[in-house]
Design a protein around this motif. Structure first.
Motif, short mmCIF file in Angstrom:
data_model
loop_
_atom_site.label_atom_id
_atom_site.label_comp_id
_atom_site.label_asym_id
_atom_site.label_seq_id
_atom_site.Cartn_x
_atom_site.Cartn_y
_atom_site.Cartn_z
N GLY A 222 0.82 -1.20 0.00
CA GLY A 222 0.00 0.00 0.00
C GLY A 222 0.86 1.25 0.00
O GLY A 222 1.53 1.56 0.98
N GLY A 223 0.87 1.96 -1.15
CA GLY A 223 1.54 3.25 -1.23
C GLY A 223 3.05 3.21 -1.37
O GLY A 223 3.70 4.25 -1.34
N LEU A 248 2.25 -0.63 -12.54
CA LEU A 248 1.24 -0.37 -13.58
C LEU A 248 1.84 0.39 -14.77
O LEU A 248 1.40 0.22 -15.90
CB LEU A 248 0.10 0.48 -13.01
CG LEU A 248 -1.02 -0.22 -12.25
CD1 LEU A 248 -2.01 0.82 -11.74
CD2 LEU A 248 -1.72 -1.23 -13.15
C1 LIG Z 1 -5.08 -2.31 -10.69
C2 LIG Z 1 -5.01 -3.10 -9.43
C3 LIG Z 1 -5.59 -4.37 -9.40
C4 LIG Z 1 -5.46 -5.16 -8.24
N1 LIG Z 1 -5.94 -6.45 -8.27
C5 LIG Z 1 -5.66 -7.28 -7.23
C6 LIG Z 1 -5.94 -8.68 -7.31
O1 LIG Z 1 -6.41 -9.19 -8.32
N2 LIG Z 1 -5.64 -9.45 -6.23
C7 LIG Z 1 -5.05 -8.93 -5.09
O2 LIG Z 1 -4.80 -9.68 -4.15
N3 LIG Z 1 -4.79 -7.61 -4.99
C8 LIG Z 1 -5.06 -6.79 -6.03
N4 LIG Z 1 -4.72 -5.45 -5.94
C9 LIG Z 1 -4.18 -4.92 -4.68
C10 LIG Z 1 -2.68 -5.19 -4.57
O3 LIG Z 1 -2.47 -6.55 -4.20
C11 LIG Z 1 -1.98 -4.32 -3.51
O4 LIG Z 1 -2.66 -4.42 -2.28
C12 LIG Z 1 -1.90 -2.85 -3.90
O5 LIG Z 1 -1.57 -2.70 -5.25
C13 LIG Z 1 -0.85 -2.18 -3.04
O6 LIG Z 1 -0.96 -0.80 -3.11
P1 LIG Z 1 -0.20 0.09 -4.21
O7 LIG Z 1 -1.01 -0.06 -5.46
O8 LIG Z 1 -0.25 1.46 -3.63
O9 LIG Z 1 1.19 -0.46 -4.38
C14 LIG Z 1 -4.83 -4.64 -7.08
C15 LIG Z 1 -4.27 -3.35 -7.13
C16 LIG Z 1 -4.35 -2.59 -8.28
C17 LIG Z 1 -3.70 -1.22 -8.29
#
Ligand SMILES: Cc1cc2nc3c(=O)[nH]c(=O)nc-3n(C[C@H](O)[C@H](O)[C@H](O)COP(=O)(O)O)c2cc1C
Length: 364
Positions: A222-223, A248
């Motif tokens: 997260g973050g 991304l």
């Molecule tokens: C576009 C997107 C799709 C996500 N899809 C999933 C997923 O399919 N399964 C999952 O466990 N977490 C998913 N997440 C959450 C991520 O596992 C993770 O908690 C999150 O990306 C961390 O925060 P950050 O984006 O600030 O790095 C997703 C996050 C994003 C940004």
């Protein structure tokens, strides 16, 4: 790189998984995570994760084959734990508003909510049949027979927690590690232990509190966007980080242009946490869909119903290159996104981490 570059607490998880760096690329369902991205992260010494949440067993199987053709390193596959959904009738106000938006973007709302043609069990079957080394999940805890089977096959299992209680439940259920998902995170919240109100704990307080209550390795998520964030997470006792938004904008990710532009132009304050897109709380960049729907936040049907209802709108918006009615998932650090290859990102993260620790007077 010297053997003590990463702190000792990261060793157990790195050895368990067989990754050089304690850096996990988060699974990101809905299109952005390609086999190329997963393989590139694993080849660079991190752990790539492939999201199978929305995919059929055949699609999962074919993605795993593609990943294996690109890397012989370990990687993870991620699924959504199935949940009970209350299929109440969607309020007329919600249908009216969605109908107006659908009209504007040229989409047709679905006439009925069809169930997926496959089950979690079948999806998991594709993961097990392919001997995937790491399995992660979110939105709950799989049944104990599934957890037992994963353990029997010596799969490393990572569950997602958004509060201490969930972290403890995941350890008790037999997880090898717990991903602590802070409220800054992009995409859906994995919360499952709270009905109604759910915890919104940032990764800074969440990580050390889970570390103090479980004995398995904790992954901070997260973050986190750069090496400074990794140094902070490891200082809090995490054994690794899981980063989504930062990956991304990698060249191997399949992020449509309007979403990529929104990430590039975002600010620290650009994201909102809302259930109007899918019926489940998720964080993304604010756009007109949120502005139009936010008055109905408490009325939209629960996931996955709202997800089915809004999908044609989001797809039509994307097809037109219009960011205003898509879901632009992103975490609170999106403004720090960088455009580069996944291998370049991992290399930068490792060297930035070293610099951050050196600034603190550490021995990296
Ligand atoms: C576009 C997107 C799709 C996500 N899809 C999933 C997923 O399919 N399964 C999952 O466990 N977490 C998913 N997440 C959450 C991520 O596992 C993770 O908690 C999150 O990306 C961390 O925060 P950050 O984006 O600030 O790095 C997703 C996050 C994003 C940004």
């Amino acid at each position: 790189m010297s053997s003590d570059f990463w702190p000792a607490q990261t060793k157990k998880l790195r050895d368990m998984i067989g990754m050089e760096h304690p850096i996990i690329q988060a699974p990101m369902a809905g299109g952005p995570t390609t086999p190329e991205l997963v393989a590139a992260v694993s080849n660079a010494g991190g752990l790539g994760s492939y999201p199978g949440g929305y995919l059929s067993p055949d699609e999962i199987d074919s993605a795993i084959r593609k990943i294996r053709a690109l890397t012989d390193k370990p990687f993870a596959v991620n699924l959504f734990t199935p949940e009970k959904t209350l299929r109440r009738k969607t309020p007329a106000k919600v249908m009216k508003k969605l109908g107006e938006i659908a009209g504007e973007v040229g989409a047709e709302l679905p006439r009925e909510i069809a169930a997926e043609g496959f089950s979690f069990e079948e999806q998991l079957g594709a993961v097990l049949d392919n001997n995937v080394p790491v399995f992660s999940f979110t939105f709950g805890i799989p049944k104990s027979k599934h957890m037992k089977e994963l353990r029997r096959r010596k799969v490393t299992v990572i569950g997602t927690a958004t509060c201490v209680a969930e972290g403890v439940m995941l350890e008790e259920a037999g997880c090898s590690a717990v991903a602590a998902q802070g409220s800054e995170a992009g995409g859906h919240r994995g919360s499952f232990a709270h009905a109604g109100e759910f915890p919104l704990v940032g990764s800074m307080p969440l990580t050390p509190q889970i570390v103090d209550k479980v004995s398995v390795p904790v992954i901070c998520s997260g973050g986190i966007m750069d090496g400074r964030g990794i140094a902070a997470a490891l200082a809090l006792g995490a054994s690794a980080v899981q980063m989504g938004t930062a990956f991304l904008t990698c060249e191997e990710a399949a992020v449509p242009a309007p979403w990529l532009d929104a990430l590039r132009n975002s600010l620290d304050s650009s994201t909102v946490l809302t259930r109007v897109y899918t019926g489940k709380y998720a964080r993304g960049i604010r756009n007109r869909f949120y502005d139009e729907m936010s008055g109905l936040e408490g009325k939209v049907p629960a996931y996955p119903v709202q997800n089915y209802l809004t999908r044609p709108i989001r797809n039509a918006s994307r097809a037109k290159g219009n960011p205003e009615f898509m879901s632009l998932w992103a975490g609170q650090g999106s403004a720090m996104s960088r455009r580069c290859t996944a291998a370049e990102l991992v290399t930068m993260l490792v060297s930035e981490y070293g610099e951050a620790v050196a600034r603190l007077g550490g021995g990296a």
